[in-house]
Design a protein around this motif. Structure first.
Motif, PDB file in Angstrom:
ATOM      1  N   GLY A 163      -6.297   0.974  -8.783  1.00 15.16           N
ATOM      2  CA  GLY A 163      -7.272   0.703  -7.728  1.00 15.16           C
ATOM      3  C   GLY A 163      -8.668   1.161  -8.122  1.00 15.16           C
ATOM      4  O   GLY A 163      -8.832   2.088  -8.929  1.00 15.16           O
ATOM      5  N   ASP A 164      -9.659   0.512  -7.507  1.00 16.20           N
ATOM      6  CA  ASP A 164     -11.015   1.005  -7.743  1.00 16.20           C
ATOM      7  C   ASP A 164     -11.252   2.305  -6.971  1.00 16.20           C
ATOM      8  O   ASP A 164     -12.316   2.916  -7.067  1.00 16.20           O
ATOM      9  CB  ASP A 164     -12.072  -0.059  -7.427  1.00 16.20           C
ATOM     10  N   SER A 165     -10.198   2.769  -6.251  1.00 14.15           N
ATOM     11  CA  SER A 165     -10.235   4.124  -5.681  1.00 14.15           C
ATOM     12  C   SER A 165     -10.322   5.155  -6.800  1.00 14.15           C
ATOM     13  O   SER A 165     -10.593   6.330  -6.537  1.00 14.15           O
ATOM     14  CB  SER A 165      -8.991   4.379  -4.818  1.00 14.15           C
ATOM     15  N   ALA A 166     -10.129   4.735  -8.055  1.00 18.22           N
ATOM     16  CA  ALA A 166     -10.398   5.607  -9.207  1.00 18.22           C
ATOM     17  C   ALA A 166     -11.828   6.142  -9.135  1.00 18.22           C
ATOM     18  O   ALA A 166     -12.105   7.268  -9.560  1.00 18.22           O
ATOM     19  CB  ALA A 166     -10.200   4.841 -10.508  1.00 18.22           C
ATOM     20  N   SER A 167     -12.711   5.319  -8.574  1.00 20.59           N
ATOM     21  CA  SER A 167     -14.110   5.730  -8.412  1.00 20.59           C
ATOM     22  C   SER A 167     -14.205   7.005  -7.573  1.00 20.59           C
ATOM     23  O   SER A 167     -15.013   7.889  -7.852  1.00 20.59           O
ATOM     24  CB  SER A 167     -14.896   4.587  -7.750  1.00 20.59           C
ATOM     25  N   ASN A 168     -13.326   7.104  -6.537  1.00 23.86           N
ATOM     26  CA  ASN A 168     -13.310   8.285  -5.668  1.00 23.86           C
ATOM     27  C   ASN A 168     -12.509   9.414  -6.312  1.00 23.86           C
ATOM     28  O   ASN A 168     -13.036  10.495  -6.555  1.00 23.86           O
ATOM     29  CB  ASN A 168     -12.674   7.959  -4.307  1.00 23.86           C
ATOM     30  N   VAL A 169     -11.223   9.137  -6.561  1.00 22.46           N
ATOM     31  CA  VAL A 169     -10.316  10.244  -6.896  1.00 22.46           C
ATOM     32  C   VAL A 169     -10.386  10.667  -8.360  1.00 22.46           C
ATOM     33  O   VAL A 169     -10.056  11.803  -8.686  1.00 22.46           O
ATOM     34  CB  VAL A 169      -8.850   9.928  -6.504  1.00 22.46           C
ATOM     35  N   MET A 170     -10.797   9.782  -9.251  1.00 19.09           N
ATOM     36  CA  MET A 170     -10.908  10.175 -10.665  1.00 19.09           C
ATOM     37  C   MET A 170     -12.334  10.588 -11.009  1.00 19.09           C
ATOM     38  O   MET A 170     -12.533  11.521 -11.773  1.00 19.09           O
ATOM     39  CB  MET A 170     -10.496   9.017 -11.588  1.00 19.09           C
ATOM     40  N   ALA A 171     -13.316   9.861 -10.461  1.00 18.08           N
ATOM     41  CA  ALA A 171     -14.703  10.118 -10.874  1.00 18.08           C
ATOM     42  C   ALA A 171     -15.508  10.916  -9.851  1.00 18.08           C
ATOM     43  O   ALA A 171     -16.614  11.375 -10.165  1.00 18.08           O
ATOM     44  CB  ALA A 171     -15.403   8.789 -11.163  1.00 18.08           C
ATOM     45  N   GLY A 172     -14.975  11.064  -8.624  1.00 18.61           N
ATOM     46  CA  GLY A 172     -15.669  11.890  -7.633  1.00 18.61           C
ATOM     47  C   GLY A 172     -16.819  11.200  -6.911  1.00 18.61           C
ATOM     48  O   GLY A 172     -17.624  11.865  -6.255  1.00 18.61           O
ATOM     49  N   HIS A 173     -16.888   9.866  -7.003  1.00 23.06           N
ATOM     50  CA  HIS A 173     -17.938   9.156  -6.256  1.00 23.06           C
ATOM     51  C   HIS A 173     -17.549   9.073  -4.783  1.00 23.06           C
ATOM     52  O   HIS A 173     -16.363   9.072  -4.429  1.00 23.06           O
ATOM     53  CB  HIS A 173     -18.120   7.732  -6.786  1.00 23.06           C
ATOM     54  N   GLU A 174     -18.556   8.929  -3.934  1.00 24.29           N
ATOM     55  CA  GLU A 174     -18.300   8.830  -2.494  1.00 24.29           C
ATOM     56  C   GLU A 174     -17.674   7.484  -2.128  1.00 24.29           C
ATOM     57  O   GLU A 174     -16.904   7.383  -1.181  1.00 24.29           O
ATOM     58  CB  GLU A 174     -19.632   9.001  -1.776  1.00 24.29           C
ATOM     59  N   THR A 175     -18.031   6.431  -2.852  1.00 20.69           N
ATOM     60  CA  THR A 175     -17.520   5.087  -2.549  1.00 20.69           C
ATOM     61  C   THR A 175     -16.894   4.479  -3.809  1.00 20.69           C
ATOM     62  O   THR A 175     -16.968   5.053  -4.900  1.00 20.69           O
ATOM     63  CB  THR A 175     -18.645   4.133  -2.076  1.00 20.69           C
ATOM     64  N   THR A 176     -16.323   3.275  -3.631  1.00 15.80           N
ATOM     65  CA  THR A 176     -15.725   2.578  -4.786  1.00 15.80           C
ATOM     66  C   THR A 176     -16.766   1.748  -5.545  1.00 15.80           C
ATOM     67  O   THR A 176     -16.437   1.154  -6.579  1.00 15.80           O
ATOM     68  CB  THR A 176     -14.592   1.636  -4.311  1.00 15.80           C
ATOM     69  N   LEU A 177     -17.987   1.716  -5.054  1.00 14.27           N
ATOM     70  CA  LEU A 177     -18.976   0.804  -5.643  1.00 14.27           C
ATOM     71  C   LEU A 177     -19.389   1.106  -7.088  1.00 14.27           C
ATOM     72  O   LEU A 177     -19.598   0.185  -7.873  1.00 14.27           O
ATOM     73  CB  LEU A 177     -20.226   0.724  -4.735  1.00 14.27           C
ATOM     74  N   PRO A 178     -19.520   2.375  -7.478  1.00 15.95           N
ATOM     75  CA  PRO A 178     -20.077   2.621  -8.814  1.00 15.95           C
ATOM     76  C   PRO A 178     -19.166   2.261  -9.994  1.00 15.95           C
ATOM     77  O   PRO A 178     -19.662   2.053 -11.097  1.00 15.95           O
ATOM     78  CB  PRO A 178     -20.338   4.136  -8.822  1.00 15.95           C
ATOM     79  N   ILE A 179     -17.851   2.196  -9.792  1.00 17.34           N
ATOM     80  CA  ILE A 179     -16.984   2.027 -10.974  1.00 17.34           C
ATOM     81  C   ILE A 179     -17.242   0.673 -11.648  1.00 17.34           C
ATOM     82  O   ILE A 179     -17.487  -0.337 -10.976  1.00 17.34           O
ATOM     83  CB  ILE A 179     -15.489   2.226 -10.616  1.00 17.34           C
TER      84      ILE A 179
END
Ligand code: KIV
Length: 271
Positions: free
Chosen positions: A50-66
């Motif tokens: 999931g692009d939830s990797a943006s949140n849970v793996m990379a610590g971003h607030e949203t999924t947008l940056p990945i």
């Protein structure tokens, strides 16, 4: 009744058969080799990178940056750990919304460079052309309706979607559009259980719910949430199966103490 548990590989066709035989589909996210291997060995049907990797793996607030490159990195790591599950990869924000050619190119990159089995994208009628183009190139597509996190700045909040009649009708129409466009399945996120049940009953392809009740064809959760790695994320739909945040913290604290007190390594733990 088909013996799905002993199926060597789960395919999009297996999922369709599971729906027809009223066997629920299990799906979890994974983003790396080691966890994907455990999840696959446990017998999960579908792994979502999931692009939830943006949140849970990379610590971003949203999924947008990945980015697409980052999704491919996560997906290829997951694929190396999986032998049975169907691996589905999110097309990240900005990699498909421009036009259907861009969407196809992004899907092809994911399939070629990661070895995954399918892609997922968010949206209804607005992504119809992209879904059709990707599917016609031979790539299976999963849809995603209801709360679509890539549109968070349009919604403004993560509250339950489609509680009003108009939005519920649009969701039903979008689900039908996605089925007609060739999607093999759809994720329904954070919508009323009754609506999700109605959509599921009216369509041939499996509906996988997250915060969408039990009347759908399967369930998906973000693995960090269900393992309790995210301490502060407590939506009503989430069931926690472990409290890993606390367990990992305690283990690390014990390790620190052992190192400081020269308890570790002991005589048996050295050469
Ligand atoms: O990115 C993700 O993890 C998802 C699930 C919440 C369905 O899309």
């Amino acid at each position: 009744m088909t013996d799905f548990k002993n199926a060597k590989k789960i395919t999009t066709h297996t999922l369709r058969e599971m729906k027809e035989e009223h066997v629920k589909i299990s799906m979890l996210t994974a983003y790396d080799y080691s966890l994907a291997r455990i999840v696959d060995d446990a017998g999960i049907d579908v792994i979502l990178v999931g692009d939830s990797a943006s949140n849970v793996m990379a610590g971003h607030e949203t999924t947008l940056p990945i980015t697409l490159d980052q999704m491919i990195y996560h997906a290829s790591s997951v694929v190396r750990g999986v032998s049975r599950a169907l691996v589905v990869v999110d097309l990240p924000f900005g990699s498909y919304q421009g036009n259907s050619k861009e969407a196809l190119n992004s899907a092809i990159r994911i399939m070629k460079e990661s070895g995954a089995h399918a892609v997922k994208l968010e949206g209804g009628s607005e992504v119809k052309d992209s879904v059709e183009r990707i599917v016609s190139a031979g790539v299976p597509v999963m849809g995603h309706l209801g709360l679509t996190p890539q549109s968070i700045y349009k919604f403004g909040t993560y509250v339950v979607r489609a509680t009003e009649q108009e939005e519920a009708e649009k969701l039903k129409a979008d689900a039908l559009f996605l089925q007609q466009s060739g999607c093999f399945s759809i994720v329904l996120e954070k919508i009323p259980a009754k609506l999700a049940g109605e959509v599921s009953a009216s369509l041939k392809i499996p509906m996988i719910g997250i915060g969408a009740g039990s009347q759908v064809d399967g369930q998906v959760l973000v693995i960090h949430d269900m393992l309790g790695i995210n301490k502060d994320f407590k939506p009503r739909f989430l069931r926690r199966y472990m409290k890993l945040y606390d367990e990992i913290k305690e283990a690390v604290a014990n390790y620190i103490t052992d190192v400081k007190t020269i308890d570790f390594p002991n005589d048996k733990e050295q050469y």
